[in-house]
Motif scaffolding. Structure first.
Motif, PDB file in Angstrom:
ATOM      1  N   THR A  38      18.873   0.262  -9.246  1.00 54.29           N
ATOM      2  CA  THR A  38      18.692  -1.188  -9.398  1.00 54.29           C
ATOM      3  C   THR A  38      17.705  -1.730  -8.371  1.00 54.29           C
ATOM      4  OG1 THR A  38      20.899  -1.459 -10.354  1.00 54.29           O
ATOM      5  CG2 THR A  38      19.850  -3.410  -9.421  1.00 54.29           C
ATOM      6  N   PRO A  39      17.807  -1.371  -7.087  1.00 55.78           N
ATOM      7  CA  PRO A  39      16.770  -1.807  -6.148  1.00 55.78           C
ATOM      8  C   PRO A  39      15.374  -1.318  -6.536  1.00 55.78           C
ATOM      9  CG  PRO A  39      18.706  -1.109  -4.945  1.00 55.78           C
ATOM     10  CD  PRO A  39      18.955  -0.755  -6.391  1.00 55.78           C
ATOM     11  N   PHE A  40      15.290  -0.126  -7.145  1.00 58.51           N
ATOM     12  CA  PHE A  40      13.975   0.354  -7.577  1.00 58.51           C
ATOM     13  C   PHE A  40      13.385  -0.581  -8.621  1.00 58.51           C
ATOM     14  CE2 PHE A  40      11.979   2.619 -11.177  1.00 58.51           C
ATOM     15  CZ  PHE A  40      10.738   2.861 -10.603  1.00 58.51           C
ATOM     16  N   TYR A  41      14.159  -0.911  -9.642  1.00 60.62           N
ATOM     17  CA  TYR A  41      13.653  -1.812 -10.672  1.00 60.62           C
ATOM     18  C   TYR A  41      13.338  -3.178 -10.082  1.00 60.62           C
ATOM     19  CZ  TYR A  41      15.133   1.714 -14.047  1.00 60.62           C
ATOM     20  OH  TYR A  41      15.284   2.878 -14.760  1.00 60.62           O
ATOM     21  N   ASN A  42      14.147  -3.612  -9.134  1.00 59.18           N
ATOM     22  CA  ASN A  42      13.878  -4.891  -8.497  1.00 59.18           C
ATOM     23  C   ASN A  42      12.562  -4.854  -7.730  1.00 59.18           C
ATOM     24  OD1 ASN A  42      14.466  -6.996  -6.093  1.00 59.18           O
ATOM     25  ND2 ASN A  42      15.652  -7.539  -7.901  1.00 59.18           N
ATOM     26  N   THR A  43      12.286  -3.718  -7.102  1.00 58.45           N
ATOM     27  CA  THR A  43      11.032  -3.552  -6.379  1.00 58.45           C
ATOM     28  C   THR A  43       9.843  -3.637  -7.324  1.00 58.45           C
ATOM     29  OG1 THR A  43      12.050  -2.189  -4.673  1.00 58.45           O
ATOM     30  CG2 THR A  43       9.690  -1.946  -4.983  1.00 58.45           C
ATOM     31  N   VAL A  44       9.956  -3.026  -8.477  1.00 56.82           N
ATOM     32  CA  VAL A  44       8.873  -3.081  -9.461  1.00 56.82           C
ATOM     33  C   VAL A  44       8.606  -4.527  -9.872  1.00 56.82           C
ATOM     34  CG1 VAL A  44       8.187  -2.417 -11.791  1.00 56.82           C
ATOM     35  CG2 VAL A  44       9.305  -0.746 -10.288  1.00 56.82           C
ATOM     36  N   ILE A  45       9.671  -5.287 -10.079  1.00 56.89           N
ATOM     37  CA  ILE A  45       9.518  -6.689 -10.480  1.00 56.89           C
ATOM     38  C   ILE A  45       8.794  -7.477  -9.395  1.00 56.89           C
ATOM     39  CG2 ILE A  45      10.789  -8.816 -10.958  1.00 56.89           C
ATOM     40  CD1 ILE A  45      12.933  -7.068 -12.303  1.00 56.89           C
ATOM     41  N   VAL A  46       9.216  -7.300  -8.150  1.00 59.93           N
ATOM     42  CA  VAL A  46       8.593  -8.032  -7.046  1.00 59.93           C
ATOM     43  C   VAL A  46       7.122  -7.651  -6.910  1.00 59.93           C
ATOM     44  CG1 VAL A  46       8.601  -8.350  -4.548  1.00 59.93           C
ATOM     45  CG2 VAL A  46      10.759  -8.346  -5.800  1.00 59.93           C
ATOM     46  N   ALA A  47       6.821  -6.345  -6.950  1.00 62.16           N
ATOM     47  CA  ALA A  47       5.441  -5.893  -6.792  1.00 62.16           C
ATOM     48  C   ALA A  47       4.555  -6.401  -7.925  1.00 62.16           C
ATOM     49  CB  ALA A  47       5.401  -4.368  -6.726  1.00 62.16           C
ATOM     50  N   ALA A  48       5.055  -6.368  -9.153  1.00 55.05           N
ATOM     51  CA  ALA A  48       4.270  -6.844 -10.294  1.00 55.05           C
ATOM     52  C   ALA A  48       4.002  -8.344 -10.192  1.00 55.05           C
ATOM     53  CB  ALA A  48       4.999  -6.523 -11.595  1.00 55.05           C
ATOM     54  N   CYS A  49       5.021  -9.110  -9.820  1.00 48.27           N
ATOM     55  CA  CYS A  49       4.836 -10.562  -9.668  1.00 48.27           C
ATOM     56  C   CYS A  49       3.848 -10.868  -8.552  1.00 48.27           C
ATOM     57  CB  CYS A  49       6.169 -11.234  -9.384  1.00 48.27           C
ATOM     58  SG  CYS A  49       7.321 -11.236 -10.768  1.00 48.27           S
ATOM     59  N   TRP A  50       3.967 -10.134  -7.454  1.00 54.03           N
ATOM     60  CA  TRP A  50       3.069 -10.355  -6.323  1.00 54.03           C
ATOM     61  C   TRP A  50       1.617 -10.095  -6.711  1.00 54.03           C
ATOM     62  CZ3 TRP A  50       1.987  -6.500  -1.912  1.00 54.03           C
ATOM     63  CH2 TRP A  50       1.324  -7.140  -0.864  1.00 54.03           C
ATOM     64  N   ALA A  51       1.363  -8.968  -7.382  1.00 49.76           N
ATOM     65  CA  ALA A  51       0.001  -8.642  -7.791  1.00 49.76           C
ATOM     66  C   ALA A  51      -0.532  -9.668  -8.790  1.00 49.76           C
ATOM     67  CB  ALA A  51      -0.037  -7.239  -8.390  1.00 49.76           C
ATOM     68  N   ALA A  52       0.295 -10.072  -9.753  1.00 52.14           N
ATOM     69  CA  ALA A  52      -0.152 -11.023 -10.772  1.00 52.14           C
ATOM     70  C   ALA A  52      -0.448 -12.394 -10.158  1.00 52.14           C
ATOM     71  CB  ALA A  52       0.915 -11.149 -11.860  1.00 52.14           C
ATOM     72  N   LEU A  53       0.458 -12.889  -9.326  1.00 51.78           N
ATOM     73  CA  LEU A  53       0.245 -14.200  -8.713  1.00 51.78           C
ATOM     74  C   LEU A  53      -0.944 -14.172  -7.756  1.00 51.78           C
ATOM     75  CD1 LEU A  53       3.972 -15.180  -7.987  1.00 51.78           C
ATOM     76  CD2 LEU A  53       2.459 -16.167  -9.731  1.00 51.78           C
ATOM     77  N   SER A  54      -1.133 -13.072  -7.054  1.00 51.82           N
ATOM     78  CA  SER A  54      -2.278 -12.957  -6.145  1.00 51.82           C
ATOM     79  C   SER A  54      -3.590 -12.982  -6.917  1.00 51.82           C
ATOM     80  CB  SER A  54      -2.170 -11.673  -5.323  1.00 51.82           C
ATOM     81  OG  SER A  54      -1.005 -11.674  -4.525  1.00 51.82           O
ATOM     82  N   THR A  55      -3.608 -12.322  -8.056  1.00 52.73           N
ATOM     83  CA  THR A  55      -4.813 -12.333  -8.893  1.00 52.73           C
ATOM     84  C   THR A  55      -5.130 -13.746  -9.371  1.00 52.73           C
ATOM     85  OG1 THR A  55      -4.323 -10.076  -9.610  1.00 52.73           O
ATOM     86  CG2 THR A  55      -5.888 -11.331 -10.936  1.00 52.73           C
ATOM     87  N   ILE A  56      -4.109 -14.479  -9.760  1.00 51.40           N
ATOM     88  CA  ILE A  56      -4.311 -15.872 -10.179  1.00 51.40           C
ATOM     89  C   ILE A  56      -4.903 -16.689  -9.031  1.00 51.40           C
ATOM     90  CG2 ILE A  56      -3.120 -17.983 -10.884  1.00 51.40           C
ATOM     91  CD1 ILE A  56      -1.146 -16.210 -12.424  1.00 51.40           C
ATOM     92  N   CYS A  57      -4.364 -16.503  -7.830  1.00 49.30           N
ATOM     93  CA  CYS A  57      -4.889 -17.224  -6.669  1.00 49.30           C
ATOM     94  C   CYS A  57      -6.357 -16.887  -6.420  1.00 49.30           C
ATOM     95  CB  CYS A  57      -4.066 -16.883  -5.425  1.00 49.30           C
ATOM     96  SG  CYS A  57      -2.369 -17.509  -5.457  1.00 49.30           S
ATOM     97  N   PHE A  58      -6.714 -15.636  -6.624  1.00 45.29           N
ATOM     98  CA  PHE A  58      -8.096 -15.206  -6.395  1.00 45.29           C
ATOM     99  C   PHE A  58      -9.063 -15.955  -7.306  1.00 45.29           C
ATOM    100  CE2 PHE A  58     -11.660 -12.356  -7.399  1.00 45.29           C
ATOM    101  CZ  PHE A  58     -12.159 -12.134  -6.121  1.00 45.29           C
ATOM    102  N   PHE A  59      -8.682 -16.165  -8.550  1.00 43.23           N
ATOM    103  CA  PHE A  59      -9.580 -16.813  -9.507  1.00 43.23           C
ATOM    104  C   PHE A  59      -9.472 -18.342  -9.481  1.00 43.23           C
ATOM    105  CE2 PHE A  59      -9.222 -12.557 -11.461  1.00 43.23           C
ATOM    106  CZ  PHE A  59     -10.574 -12.269 -11.584  1.00 43.23           C
TER     107      PHE A  59
END
Length: 682
Positions: A542-563
């Protein structure tokens, strides 16, 4: 970001965000941040790396108590369903000593039968009471001393790591040269974790602990095979990575790779730093051999030597060339001798850290003898179990690579526009400050509660698990919430005070990044607490899947901020995205943990406490920020003005927060104040 393999400077957002792996209440060796070396450890930079460094704290043994559970034999899992992470949790709770043959206990003397009849009953002799068992004071006190030694080592390691980052920033600044060094410095940690680092700590190390407990030779042969195998693999990995340094730099940062001067400096730095991969792995294995033998201090204290060497190296650079603010040192002006000095010093730090383990190993009675008979001794089976760990760290490092690309690109553009201190090094410096309260306060609170939570989880006492998690959330919030608002209100003077040697404008930009991080500290800390519940139930997927969710959200939101954001504010947006990603992660983890404990995680009480504390934090931040701004306007924005702003604004902020929280009747605040007064005798 922190230096490669340095478990003292806080995790970076790519290595251990909120401690996704079983907690060590102390610190970590490599990568302290979601990056945990330069980016999160885990506790830290990237979603979840604590487990990767194999940190564990010895838990003092408890006296027999009918209310406490005694672990029985573990049920065997069906073939193919092994949980690699669960080994780390179960096997490293306490040190094991090599197995010794048990001496049979002497049989008690047979009782003398009393005569059935007799003229006169004689006096009855009461049975002799059994001699009281002596308390294992030596072992208990030894573990307590080990815990204190680890805590002290962790604190000193963190403090020297913090000084290290201050000196690095003062020497090379937070513009393109600083970003170039940071990227090169982070490469070894990323490569180590992605290749064998994760599997080494979560799979092979638990196997080593079992071998030391079960094997006739105390696991010495297994340790020799493992260390030999690690050294061979890492030596080959170093050779390949040094040769491929130009490609690795491009994979981490296209903007640096496309700038000829920056690319040459980055490649040179990388070729000095990449051999540290070898010393990272060797240090981990030797440290775990010592941990398994009950010697915990070395792994916590040797990173201090690394920090001292690097501090001395960059101090020498400042002595020769001056600070970044006075010399305007950049990728086009730094001399080959300067690059060589910094590169050799960085490599020497990790080398000294690893070699310093040898005297401790000798004292523990371990002698390394290379063994190449790897087949048929369980190493292959352990390697298969590492697949989950590989996916675990891959999710972390993928997000880190994306953010590094975005931060270096925006930082370069912003610097060209006259806004220094907006690149990846600025991000790491702000993160280093921001994650410190969670690493000290939340980890300490949960270190005390985790044994209780684990016993309750073993007994399937879900109500007790719920109550303890609720207590951990509420107790840590009393300190975490006001500190997060302090970052928002006073982030700029904090960074000016610490990083003004790299230039006032760069330090101000770092302050804005710290302000953007600010409130994200609340969900970051909450995530750490909630995940302890899953580890107590020995649930690591469960922590593994939670980590994937956090990492994916972080990368996606960071990309939005970049543009969306101007280059000057992109890194600040990435910092805010990091906290928001953890808010999403907490929501997911909360829902799953609520189901695990029967549908209730004491939500109304926890929400009420956080709402009241945040209600007290808003006026406190406004008042403290206004006071700090007024002081800097009257005194000036230099280091002296920043110090005065911190003192004055911080005092106002804490006074307003305390009065508001008291007015709102926050019971946890009242309890904490009562405890402090009791300790002071008032």
């Amino acid at each position: 970001m922190n230096a490669p393999y340095d478990g003292d400077r806080g995790r970076s957002p790519g290595s251990d965000p909120a401690g996704q792996a079983p907690p060590p209440p102390g610190r970590e060796p490599y990568g302290q941040t979601p990056h945990r070396s330069a980016f999160p450890e885990p506790e830290a930079p990237g979603p979840g790396n604590d487990a990767l460094y194999g940190r564990q704290d010895p838990t003092p043994p408890h006296r027999p108590d009918p209310r406490q559970w005694t672990p029985g034999p573990e049920p065997e899992q069906p073939q193919g369903q092994q949980d690699a992470f669960a080994h780390l949790y179960r096997d490293q709770q306490q040190p094991y000593e090599p197995q010794r043959p048990q001496q049979p206990a002497p049989l008690p003397p047979a009782p003398t039968p009393a005569p059935a009849t007799g003229p006169e009953p004689g006096p009855v002799t009461p049975p002799e009471p059994e001699p009281a068992k002596k308390k294992p004071a030596g072992r208990a006190s030894g573990l307590l001393r080990s815990s204190a030694l680890m805590a002290a080592g962790t604190l000193v390691s963190r403090l020297t790591g913090f000084v290290r980052q201050l000196v690095i920033t003062a020497a090379i600044g937070a513009v393109l040269l600083g970003d170039t060094y940071t990227v090169a410095m982070n490469l070894p940690t990323m490569i180590y974790i992605l290749t064998i680092g994760g599997g080494l700590n979560s799979v092979f190390v638990p196997q080593l602990v079992r071998a030391m407990k079960d094997d006739d030779d105390g696991g010495e042969a297994y340790a020799n095979r493992l260390l030999t195998l690690v050294m061979v693999l890492l030596a080959g990995l170093v050779a390949v990575s040094v040769f491929a340094a130009p490609l690795l730099i491009r994979a981490m940062s296209v903007p640096i790779a496309e700038d000829q001067a920056a690319n040459e400096v980055a490649i040179t730095f990388a070729r000095y730093c990449l051999p540290t991969i070898f010393f990272m792995g060797v240090h981990v294995v030797m440290g775990q051999v010592l941990n398994a033998r009950g010697r915990f201090g070395a792994m916590m204290w040797t990173p201090v030597l690394n920090n001292v060497v690097v501090i001395f190296t960059f101090a020498m650079f400042i002595w020769v060339y001056g600070t970044a603010g006075s010399s305007n040192m950049g990728v086009t002006t730094i001399t080959p001798e300067g690059v060589r000095l910094l590169g050799i010093g960085t490599l020497l730090g990790l080398t000294v850290q690893a070699l310093a383990m040898l005297p401790y190993l000798s004292q523990a009675g371990y002698k390394f003898r290379p063994r190449f008979d790897w087949r048929g001794h369980g190493l292959g089976k352990a390697a298969k179990l590492a697949k989950w760990t590989f996916l675990f760290v891959l999710a972390n490092q993928a997000g880190l690579v994306v953010v590094t690309q975005l931060a270096t690109q925006s930082g370069k553009v912003a610097a060209d526009l006259g806004f220094p201190g907006t690149g990846i090094m600025a991000y790491n410096n702000a993160f280093l400050i921001w994650q410190m309260p969670q690493a000290i306060i939340t980890v300490s609170v949960m270190a005390a509660l985790l044994p209780r939570i684990s016993r309750a989880a073993h007994d399937e006492d879900h109500a007790a698990v719920r109550d303890d998690i609720s207590q951990g959330l509420r107790n840590s919030a009393v300190a975490i919430v006001p500190i997060s608002f302090a970052f928002v209100a006073l982030g700029v003077p904090m960074c000016i005070l610490m990083f003004s040697s790299s230039g006032l404008a760069a330090a101000q930009s770092m302050g804005y990044v710290l302000m953007a991080f600010g409130l994200g500290l609340i969900p970051y800390s909450m995530q750490y607490v909630v995940l302890r519940g899953f580890y107590a139930y020995e649930d690591t997927r469960t922590p593994f899947y939670n980590t994937v969710i956090v990492a994916a959200c972080w990368a996606a939101l960071s990309t939005i901020c970049f543009f969306v954001f101007p280059a000057r504010w992109t890194v600040a947006g990435i910092a805010a995205s990091y906290g928001l990603s953890y808010a999403i992660g907490v929501g997911v983890a909360w829902k799953r943990m609520s189901k695990r404990v029967g549908g209730d995680l004491d939500g109304p009480r926890v929400i009420r406490t956080y709402a009241r504390l945040m209600g007290a934090g808003i006026p406190a931040a406004i008042a403290g920020g206004a006071a700090g701004y007024g002081i800097t306007q009257s005194i000036g924005q230099g280091p002296l003005g920043a110090l005065a702003a911190l003192a004055g604004g911080g005092t106002v902020l804490m006074a307003v927060f305390f009065l508001a929280a008291k007015r709102m009747r926050v019971e946890e605040m009242t309890a904490m104040v009562g405890m402090v007064r009791g300790r002071l005798g008032r």
